[in-house]
Design a protein around this motif. Structure first.
Motif, PDB file in Angstrom:
ATOM      1  N   MET A 139       8.381 -15.257  -4.795  1.00  0.00           N
ATOM      2  CA  MET A 139       9.316 -16.093  -5.513  1.00  0.00           C
ATOM      3  C   MET A 139      10.713 -15.907  -4.915  1.00  0.00           C
ATOM      4  O   MET A 139      11.599 -15.345  -5.552  1.00  0.00           O
ATOM      5  N   PRO A 140      10.904 -16.371  -3.711  1.00  0.00           N
ATOM      6  CA  PRO A 140      12.162 -16.117  -3.014  1.00  0.00           C
ATOM      7  C   PRO A 140      13.409 -16.623  -3.760  1.00  0.00           C
ATOM      8  O   PRO A 140      14.412 -15.916  -3.826  1.00  0.00           O
ATOM      9  N   SER A 141      13.358 -17.824  -4.296  1.00  0.00           N
ATOM     10  CA  SER A 141      14.569 -18.344  -4.949  1.00  0.00           C
ATOM     11  C   SER A 141      14.886 -17.554  -6.216  1.00  0.00           C
ATOM     12  O   SER A 141      16.063 -17.284  -6.515  1.00  0.00           O
ATOM     13  N   PHE A 142      13.881 -17.153  -6.954  1.00  0.00           N
ATOM     14  CA  PHE A 142      14.103 -16.366  -8.165  1.00  0.00           C
ATOM     15  C   PHE A 142      14.608 -14.969  -7.800  1.00  0.00           C
ATOM     16  O   PHE A 142      15.518 -14.429  -8.440  1.00  0.00           O
ATOM     17  N   GLN A 143      14.043 -14.380  -6.760  1.00  0.00           N
ATOM     18  CA  GLN A 143      14.502 -13.071  -6.311  1.00  0.00           C
ATOM     19  C   GLN A 143      15.964 -13.134  -5.856  1.00  0.00           C
ATOM     20  O   GLN A 143      16.738 -12.214  -6.113  1.00  0.00           O
ATOM     21  N   GLN A 144      16.331 -14.225  -5.203  1.00  0.00           N
ATOM     22  CA  GLN A 144      17.721 -14.417  -4.779  1.00  0.00           C
ATOM     23  C   GLN A 144      18.646 -14.471  -5.982  1.00  0.00           C
ATOM     24  O   GLN A 144      19.719 -13.874  -5.977  1.00  0.00           O
ATOM     25  N   ARG A 145      18.239 -15.157  -7.017  1.00  0.00           N
ATOM     26  CA  ARG A 145      19.059 -15.250  -8.239  1.00  0.00           C
ATOM     27  C   ARG A 145      19.216 -13.885  -8.899  1.00  0.00           C
ATOM     28  O   ARG A 145      20.282 -13.546  -9.414  1.00  0.00           O
ATOM     29  N   ILE A 146      18.154 -13.078  -8.866  1.00  0.00           N
ATOM     30  CA  ILE A 146      18.234 -11.731  -9.424  1.00  0.00           C
ATOM     31  C   ILE A 146      19.227 -10.890  -8.623  1.00  0.00           C
ATOM     32  O   ILE A 146      20.074 -10.187  -9.196  1.00  0.00           O
ATOM     33  N   ARG A 147      19.142 -10.970  -7.293  1.00  0.00           N
ATOM     34  CA  ARG A 147      20.073 -10.223  -6.440  1.00  0.00           C
ATOM     35  C   ARG A 147      21.514 -10.634  -6.712  1.00  0.00           C
ATOM     36  O   ARG A 147      22.409  -9.785  -6.808  1.00  0.00           O
ATOM     37  N   GLU A 148      21.745 -11.952  -6.825  1.00  0.00           N
ATOM     38  CA  GLU A 148      23.102 -12.440  -7.085  1.00  0.00           C
ATOM     39  C   GLU A 148      23.645 -11.892  -8.401  1.00  0.00           C
ATOM     40  O   GLU A 148      24.810 -11.486  -8.484  1.00  0.00           O
ATOM     41  N   ALA A 149      22.805 -11.878  -9.425  1.00  0.00           N
ATOM     42  CA  ALA A 149      23.233 -11.351 -10.724  1.00  0.00           C
ATOM     43  C   ALA A 149      23.522  -9.860 -10.626  1.00  0.00           C
ATOM     44  O   ALA A 149      24.524  -9.376 -11.177  1.00  0.00           O
ATOM     45  N   GLN A 150      22.678  -9.122  -9.924  1.00  0.00           N
ATOM     46  CA  GLN A 150      22.884  -7.686  -9.771  1.00  0.00           C
ATOM     47  C   GLN A 150      24.168  -7.394  -9.007  1.00  0.00           C
ATOM     48  O   GLN A 150      24.944  -6.518  -9.388  1.00  0.00           O
ATOM     49  N   GLU A 151      24.397  -8.142  -7.927  1.00  0.00           N
ATOM     50  CA  GLU A 151      25.601  -7.941  -7.118  1.00  0.00           C
ATOM     51  C   GLU A 151      26.864  -8.271  -7.905  1.00  0.00           C
ATOM     52  O   GLU A 151      27.904  -7.647  -7.703  1.00  0.00           O
ATOM     53  N   ALA A 152      26.765  -9.238  -8.812  1.00  0.00           N
ATOM     54  CA  ALA A 152      27.906  -9.615  -9.642  1.00  0.00           C
ATOM     55  C   ALA A 152      28.051  -8.699 -10.860  1.00  0.00           C
ATOM     56  O   ALA A 152      29.036  -8.796 -11.597  1.00  0.00           O
ATOM     57  N   GLY A 153      27.064  -7.820 -11.061  1.00  0.00           N
ATOM     58  CA  GLY A 153      27.096  -6.933 -12.211  1.00  0.00           C
ATOM     59  C   GLY A 153      26.924  -7.672 -13.525  1.00  0.00           C
ATOM     60  O   GLY A 153      27.419  -7.233 -14.562  1.00  0.00           O
ATOM     61  N   GLU A 154      26.219  -8.778 -13.473  1.00  0.00           N
ATOM     62  CA  GLU A 154      26.042  -9.622 -14.658  1.00  0.00           C
ATOM     63  C   GLU A 154      24.612  -9.548 -15.176  1.00  0.00           C
ATOM     64  O   GLU A 154      23.673  -9.307 -14.418  1.00  0.00           O
ATOM     65  N   GLU A 155      24.489  -9.787 -16.450  1.00  0.00           N
ATOM     66  CA  GLU A 155      23.173  -9.963 -17.062  1.00  0.00           C
ATOM     67  C   GLU A 155      23.026 -11.448 -17.314  1.00  0.00           C
ATOM     68  O   GLU A 155      23.793 -12.040 -18.072  1.00  0.00           O
ATOM     69  N   ARG A 156      22.074 -12.078 -16.656  1.00  0.00           N
ATOM     70  CA  ARG A 156      21.890 -13.525 -16.775  1.00  0.00           C
ATOM     71  C   ARG A 156      20.548 -13.814 -17.428  1.00  0.00           C
ATOM     72  O   ARG A 156      19.592 -13.056 -17.284  1.00  0.00           O
ATOM     73  N   TYR A 157      20.495 -14.929 -18.101  1.00  0.00           N
ATOM     74  CA  TYR A 157      19.275 -15.336 -18.781  1.00  0.00           C
ATOM     75  C   TYR A 157      18.722 -16.593 -18.125  1.00  0.00           C
ATOM     76  O   TYR A 157      19.449 -17.370 -17.516  1.00  0.00           O
ATOM     77  N   ILE A 158      17.448 -16.776 -18.264  1.00  0.00           N
ATOM     78  CA  ILE A 158      16.777 -17.944 -17.707  1.00  0.00           C
ATOM     79  C   ILE A 158      16.753 -19.029 -18.779  1.00  0.00           C
ATOM     80  O   ILE A 158      16.334 -18.785 -19.904  1.00  0.00           O
ATOM     81  N   SER A 159      17.162 -20.219 -18.379  1.00  0.00           N
ATOM     82  CA  SER A 159      17.128 -21.342 -19.309  1.00  0.00           C
ATOM     83  C   SER A 159      15.776 -22.037 -19.217  1.00  0.00           C
ATOM     84  O   SER A 159      14.984 -21.786 -18.307  1.00  0.00           O
TER      85      SER A 159
END
Length: 98
Positions: free
Chosen positions: A1-21
Motif C-alpha cells: 500500500m505505497p500511497s497509504f504508507q506515504q501518508r503515514i510517513r508524512e504524518a509521522q514526519e510532521a508529528g501529527e496524528e491524522r485520521y482516515i476519512s
C-alpha cells in the motif's frame, strides 16, 4: 500500500496524528487491490493460476489451468488443441481466430 504508507510517513514526519476519512477508504481500497496488482504485473511477480475456459451457447467449458508464466502459454494452447478440441467439437471453430 505505497500511497497509504506515504501518508503515514508524512504524518509521522510532521508529528501529527491524522485520521482516515470515509473518502480516503475508497482510495486505500483501490491502492490495495488495483495498485498492488499493477505492481506485481510490472514486476512479473503474479502468482497463482488462471482457469482457462471457453463459452459456447451460454455455457462455460473448463479446459485447463494456466500459470502467469508466458513461456508455458504455447504449450497450453497445444494441449487444448490436442485434447479439448477432440472432446468439444465446437472448440476448433471457436478458436480458429485466436
Amino acid at each position: 500500500m505505497p500511497s497509504f504508507q506515504q501518508r503515514i510517513r508524512e504524518a509521522q514526519e510532521a508529528g501529527e496524528e491524522r485520521y482516515i476519512s470515509l473518502e480516503d477508504c475508497k482510495a486505500i481500497a483501490n491502492d490495495v487491490v488495483h495498485g498492488n496488482w499493477m505492481q506485481l504485473t510490472t514486476a512479473a511477480a503474479l502468482t497463482g493460476e488462471w482457469i482457462i475456459y471457453a463459452q459456447h451457447e451460454g455455457k462455460n467449458y473448463y479446459l485447463c489451468l494456466g500459470t502467469h508464466d508466458k513461456s508455458q502459454h504455447e504449450n497450453l494452447r497445444k494441449q487444448i488443441d490436442a485434447l479439448c478440441c477432440q472432446e468439444f467439437l465446437f472448440l476448433s471453430t471457436l478458436l480458429a481466430g485466436a
